[in-house]
Design a protein around this motif. Sequence first.
Motif, PDB file in Angstrom:
ATOM      1  N   LEU A  62       0.551  -0.914   0.327  1.00  0.00           N
ATOM      2  CA  LEU A  62      -0.145   0.133  -0.338  1.00  0.00           C
ATOM      3  C   LEU A  62       1.089   1.639   0.302  1.00  0.00           C
ATOM      4  CD1 LEU A  62      -3.025   0.327   1.731  1.00  0.00           C
ATOM      5  CD2 LEU A  62      -1.158   2.390   2.402  1.00  0.00           C
ATOM      6  N   SER A  63       2.444   1.078   0.503  1.00  0.00           N
ATOM      7  CA  SER A  63       2.397   2.180   1.013  1.00  0.00           C
ATOM      8  C   SER A  63       3.555   2.543  -0.731  1.00  0.00           C
ATOM      9  CB  SER A  63       3.528   2.238   1.871  1.00  0.00           C
ATOM     10  OG  SER A  63       2.775   2.012   3.080  1.00  0.00           O
ATOM     11  N   ILE A  64       3.941   2.032  -1.240  1.00  0.00           N
ATOM     12  CA  ILE A  64       4.448   1.677  -2.201  1.00  0.00           C
ATOM     13  C   ILE A  64       3.638   2.363  -3.494  1.00  0.00           C
ATOM     14  CG2 ILE A  64       5.768   0.307  -3.972  1.00  0.00           C
ATOM     15  CD1 ILE A  64       6.537  -1.753  -1.709  1.00  0.00           C
ATOM     16  N   ALA A  65       2.337   1.949  -3.921  1.00  0.00           N
ATOM     17  CA  ALA A  65       2.139   2.671  -3.961  1.00  0.00           C
ATOM     18  C   ALA A  65       1.127   3.912  -3.998  1.00  0.00           C
ATOM     19  CB  ALA A  65       0.178   1.311  -4.361  1.00  0.00           C
ATOM     20  N   GLU A  66       1.767   4.162  -2.963  1.00  0.00           N
ATOM     21  CA  GLU A  66       0.703   5.567  -2.378  1.00  0.00           C
ATOM     22  C   GLU A  66       1.922   6.780  -3.068  1.00  0.00           C
ATOM     23  OE1 GLU A  66      -0.917   6.037   2.403  1.00  0.00           O
ATOM     24  OE2 GLU A  66       0.863   5.797   1.670  1.00  0.00           O
ATOM     25  N   VAL A  67       3.160   6.045  -3.440  1.00  0.00           N
ATOM     26  CA  VAL A  67       4.155   7.210  -3.657  1.00  0.00           C
ATOM     27  C   VAL A  67       3.427   7.563  -5.227  1.00  0.00           C
ATOM     28  CG1 VAL A  67       6.643   7.034  -5.039  1.00  0.00           C
ATOM     29  CG2 VAL A  67       5.927   5.920  -2.817  1.00  0.00           C
ATOM     30  N   PRO A  68       3.393   6.986  -5.985  1.00  0.00           N
ATOM     31  CA  PRO A  68       3.194   7.497  -7.739  1.00  0.00           C
ATOM     32  C   PRO A  68       1.474   8.002  -7.719  1.00  0.00           C
ATOM     33  CG  PRO A  68       2.923   4.837  -7.272  1.00  0.00           C
ATOM     34  CD  PRO A  68       3.662   5.729  -6.438  1.00  0.00           C
ATOM     35  N   ILE A  69       1.230   7.574  -6.321  1.00  0.00           N
ATOM     36  CA  ILE A  69      -0.417   8.034  -6.733  1.00  0.00           C
ATOM     37  C   ILE A  69      -0.332   9.808  -6.122  1.00  0.00           C
ATOM     38  CG2 ILE A  69      -2.529   8.674  -4.916  1.00  0.00           C
ATOM     39  CD1 ILE A  69      -2.827   5.507  -4.836  1.00  0.00           C
ATOM     40  N   GLY A  70       0.120   9.881  -4.611  1.00  0.00           N
ATOM     41  CA  GLY A  70       1.421  11.179  -4.630  1.00  0.00           C
ATOM     42  C   GLY A  70       1.642  12.262  -5.422  1.00  0.00           C
ATOM     43  N   ASP A 123       4.794   9.427   3.822  1.00  0.00           N
ATOM     44  CA  ASP A 123       4.813   9.095   4.269  1.00  0.00           C
ATOM     45  C   ASP A 123       5.343   7.683   3.257  1.00  0.00           C
ATOM     46  OD1 ASP A 123       2.948   6.874   5.228  1.00  0.00           O
ATOM     47  OD2 ASP A 123       1.532   7.482   4.569  1.00  0.00           O
ATOM     48  N   GLY A 124       4.584   6.861   1.802  1.00  0.00           N
ATOM     49  CA  GLY A 124       4.773   5.963   0.977  1.00  0.00           C
ATOM     50  C   GLY A 124       6.274   5.666   1.460  1.00  0.00           C
ATOM     51  N   MET A 125       6.920   5.743   1.016  1.00  0.00           N
ATOM     52  CA  MET A 125       8.817   6.691   0.893  1.00  0.00           C
ATOM     53  C   MET A 125       9.043   6.088   1.692  1.00  0.00           C
ATOM     54  SD  MET A 125      10.053   9.024  -1.211  1.00  0.00           S
ATOM     55  CE  MET A 125      11.871   8.896  -1.737  1.00  0.00           C
ATOM     56  N   LEU A 126       9.298   6.633   3.890  1.00  0.00           N
ATOM     57  CA  LEU A 126       9.320   5.952   4.588  1.00  0.00           C
ATOM     58  C   LEU A 126       9.226   4.593   5.436  1.00  0.00           C
ATOM     59  CD1 LEU A 126       8.972  10.153   6.776  1.00  0.00           C
ATOM     60  CD2 LEU A 126      11.268   8.186   5.490  1.00  0.00           C
ATOM     61  N   PHE A 127       7.621   4.813   5.236  1.00  0.00           N
ATOM     62  CA  PHE A 127       7.575   3.035   5.726  1.00  0.00           C
ATOM     63  C   PHE A 127       7.709   1.865   4.703  1.00  0.00           C
ATOM     64  CE2 PHE A 127       4.619  -0.178   6.433  1.00  0.00           C
ATOM     65  CZ  PHE A 127       3.746  -0.622   8.019  1.00  0.00           C
ATOM     66  N   SER A 128       7.829   2.242   3.906  1.00  0.00           N
ATOM     67  CA  SER A 128       8.269   1.194   2.542  1.00  0.00           C
ATOM     68  C   SER A 128       9.619   1.081   2.729  1.00  0.00           C
ATOM     69  CB  SER A 128       8.324   1.203   0.841  1.00  0.00           C
ATOM     70  OG  SER A 128       8.678   2.472   0.419  1.00  0.00           O
ATOM     71  N   SER A 129      10.364   1.804   2.647  1.00  0.00           N
ATOM     72  CA  SER A 129      11.889   1.842   3.238  1.00  0.00           C
ATOM     73  C   SER A 129      12.828   1.142   4.522  1.00  0.00           C
ATOM     74  CB  SER A 129      12.752   2.549   2.539  1.00  0.00           C
ATOM     75  OG  SER A 129      12.219   3.723   3.255  1.00  0.00           O
TER      76      SER A 129
END
Length: 278
Positions: free
Chosen positions: A36-44, A182-188
């Motif tokens: 979910l977090s990885i997918a947030e990055v392109p959405i953002g 958020d997506g980058m921090l959680f996934s990484s």
Amino acid sequence: MSIGVLFAVLAAAFLHALWNALIKLGTSKVGGMVILSIAEVPIGLAVVLWRPIPAAEVWPWVFAAGCTHFFYKLFLTYAYDRGDLSRVYPIARGAAPMVVALVGAVFLADRISPMQYAGIGVLGLGIALMARGVFTDGESRRLLPFALGSALATATYTMIDGLGARVSGDAVTYVGWVFVVDGMLFSSGMLAMRGWAVLPAAPRAWVVGGFASAASYGAYAISIWAMTIAPIAVVAALRETSILFAVLIGWLAFGERMTRGKAVAAGLIVAGVMLTRL
């Protein structure tokens, strides 16, 4: 509020409960949240791509929100590992507005009306009853600290977002960048903590995680849109019906046990949240 806006806000509430249910559905809750977090990055990025870069004073708020979201997701996934959707979601979702209201009254000079005080009381009673059910129904007590930790993180990022959006002056751009950070921090962060093995290999998990991310953004976008054409307090109260949607999904889709105490507690939590929002 028109009938169309009413149903749109109810749809947003359902989408919020749905993405939580999709995370709960997976065999690896952390893995699903990473997807979910990885997918947030392109959405953002799609949101902010054609918008002005925020001023320097906005970025500390963006990164503070991203860091708080990390703990929100971490606690939430751990809670879902240990408890039912219909138990965890109402506690995690319901306790947050109570914390925001109390902290706002003490530190942000927010005025609390008699109705909101009544809402805090009803909300506290509902959460206490929902938590009591963990002990009486033989569920894992370890879900409680994680559900409450998620609620505390939610309350924290709610206040950060409220202040950060004001500093930004452009809520849409602010939220878009929060999604990216958020997506980058959680996934990484989870990859660093648990390695690449945290990522589910099954294609179905990626489809479900991607859909959960889209549902997450859809729930937020619809709510923001509704607040531009309908009273903010009414929209904020109505979207808390997501608690009831989560309880129903847990009961009907996941076969979770539905007791009278759980149903009454969920109803009290929804009523209390609505009173604090109005």
